[in-house]
Write an enzyme that holds these catalytic residues in place. Structure first.
Site, PDB file in Angstrom:
ATOM      1  N   SER A 202      17.896  13.427  67.964  1.00 18.28           N
ATOM      2  CA  SER A 202      18.135  14.715  68.558  1.00 18.28           C
ATOM      3  C   SER A 202      17.874  16.093  67.589  1.00 18.28           C
ATOM      4  O   SER A 202      18.043  15.676  66.448  1.00 18.28           O
ATOM      5  CB  SER A 202      19.735  14.646  68.855  1.00 18.28           C
TER       6      SER A 202
ATOM      7  N   TYR B 131      28.416  13.826  67.263  1.00 16.94           N
ATOM      8  CA  TYR B 131      27.089  13.365  68.089  1.00 16.94           C
ATOM      9  C   TYR B 131      25.711  13.482  67.023  1.00 16.94           C
ATOM     10  O   TYR B 131      25.143  12.547  66.926  1.00 16.94           O
ATOM     11  CB  TYR B 131      27.064  14.317  69.057  1.00 16.94           C
TER      12      TYR B 131
END
Length: 335
Positions: free
Chosen positions: A127, A152
């Site tokens: 990501s 995350y």
């Protein structure tokens, strides 16, 4: 080619599986169909895939090593495209354990199954969140990613480190893909485009964080999928120019690679909202709010390494991309 796609009921997983099926690959889709968001949308995505005879769906949680291992052994895949994860930056503040379970333990299980089944290439989702509080733009794969601002992001950086370890120890070729703000038809209901479109059409206010002063490298789903498949098709190799005295993060003397996949054409959040207004024909009621914990001010991708490796560069503009999403949304939810 026999390919396992994890997270097949997800946004990127469904589109990736569709593209593979259309070119004739045999695909096993794995997903646990959790209730992080509307399961009906996930089931509708699987229905799209189930129209292909070369697709099989298995409802498996990647935390369940025994079931995952059995699926690998029975299918005997050539490659794995691992897209299953607990997504969402803000949700990691509410339910951190979900990220450890899926993004750490689950990823370890994928690595173990890939190792023991002699997978020729594991491609997995990282990501743009890993860039954290970096101020230098565009983000380049060899920039430091040592300062994540959400759990995350930390789990995605951990995935890259875990992958490198398996590439080094077991000669498992791995490629990590840092996605930049993916959007398009069949998108996730917790993403900005979906939330904005739904609220604007229902004459409800939209939350505009940091008073609209944010920049995102919005990347259309078709570009993401093309990048994923092109990287998957070119097996990661050792970098002959890798210098252990001056190591870089994007390659190694092990078969390991990291790539950004972004549009490289960042858009101000208010411009993005304006385009949604243009396409819906309605003016948004905007609720301007401060910055949210875990968010970053801007994301901009350098895709030079992706282009050098695959010859591909994302190109879809937001006008075309937003139109395709809204056309799908109206058809899916208004009919």
């Amino acid at each position: 080619m026999k390919i396992i796609v994890t997270g097949a009921a997800g946004f990127i997983g469904m589109h990736t599986s569709l593209s593979l099926l259309r070119r004739g690959d045999e695909v096993i889709g794995i997903d646990n169909l959790n209730n992080y968001y509307d399961v009906n949308l996930k089931n509708a995505r699987i229905s799209q895939l189930s129209e292909f005879k070369n697709f099989k769906f298995l409802k498996i949680d990647i935390n369940d090593y025994n079931s995952l291992s059995t699926a690998f052994s029975n299918f005997n895949p050539d490659r794995v495209i691992h897209l299953a994860a607990q997504a969402g930056v803000r949700y990691s503040l509410e339910n951190p354990s979900a990220y450890i379970d899926s993004n750490i333990t689950g990823f370890m299980n994928i690595l173990e199954c890939s190792r023991h089944n002699n997978i020729e290439h594991l491609t997995y989702a990282s990501s743009s969140s890993v860039y954290g509080s970096n101020k230098k733009i565009p983000f380049e794969e060899d920039d430091s990613v040592d300062h994540p601002v959400s759990l995350y992001a930390a789990t995605k950086k951990a995935n890259e480190l875990m992958a490198h370890t398996y590439s080094h120890l077991f000669n498992l070729p791995t490629s990590g893909l840092r996605f930049f703000t993916v959007y398009g038809p069949w998108g996730r209901p917790d993403m900005a485009l979906f939330l904005f479109t739904k609220s604007i059409l229902n004459d409800e206010p939209i939350n505009v964080f940091n008073h609209g002063e944010m920049i995102r490298d919005f990347t259309f789903i078709d570009d993401i999928v093309e990048g994923v498949i092109k990287v998957s098709d070119k097996v990661a190799t050792q970098d002959p120019s890798f210098n252990q005295n001056k190591p870089t993060a994007s390659s190694s003397n092990a078969p390991f690679r990291i790539f950004n996949i972004g549009n490289s054409n960042p858009v101000n959040l208010m411009e993005y909202i304006k385009e949604i207004e243009n396409r819906t024909g309605k003016i948004a009621k905007k609720l301007f709010l401060p910055m949210q914990p875990g968010d970053v001010l801007s994301t901009v991708a350098s895709t030079d390494k992706l282009f050098e490796w695959t010859g591909f560069k994302p190109k879809t503009n937001i006008e075309n991309g937003i139109k395709q999403f809204i056309d799908w949304y109206l058809e899916f939810y208004e009919n």
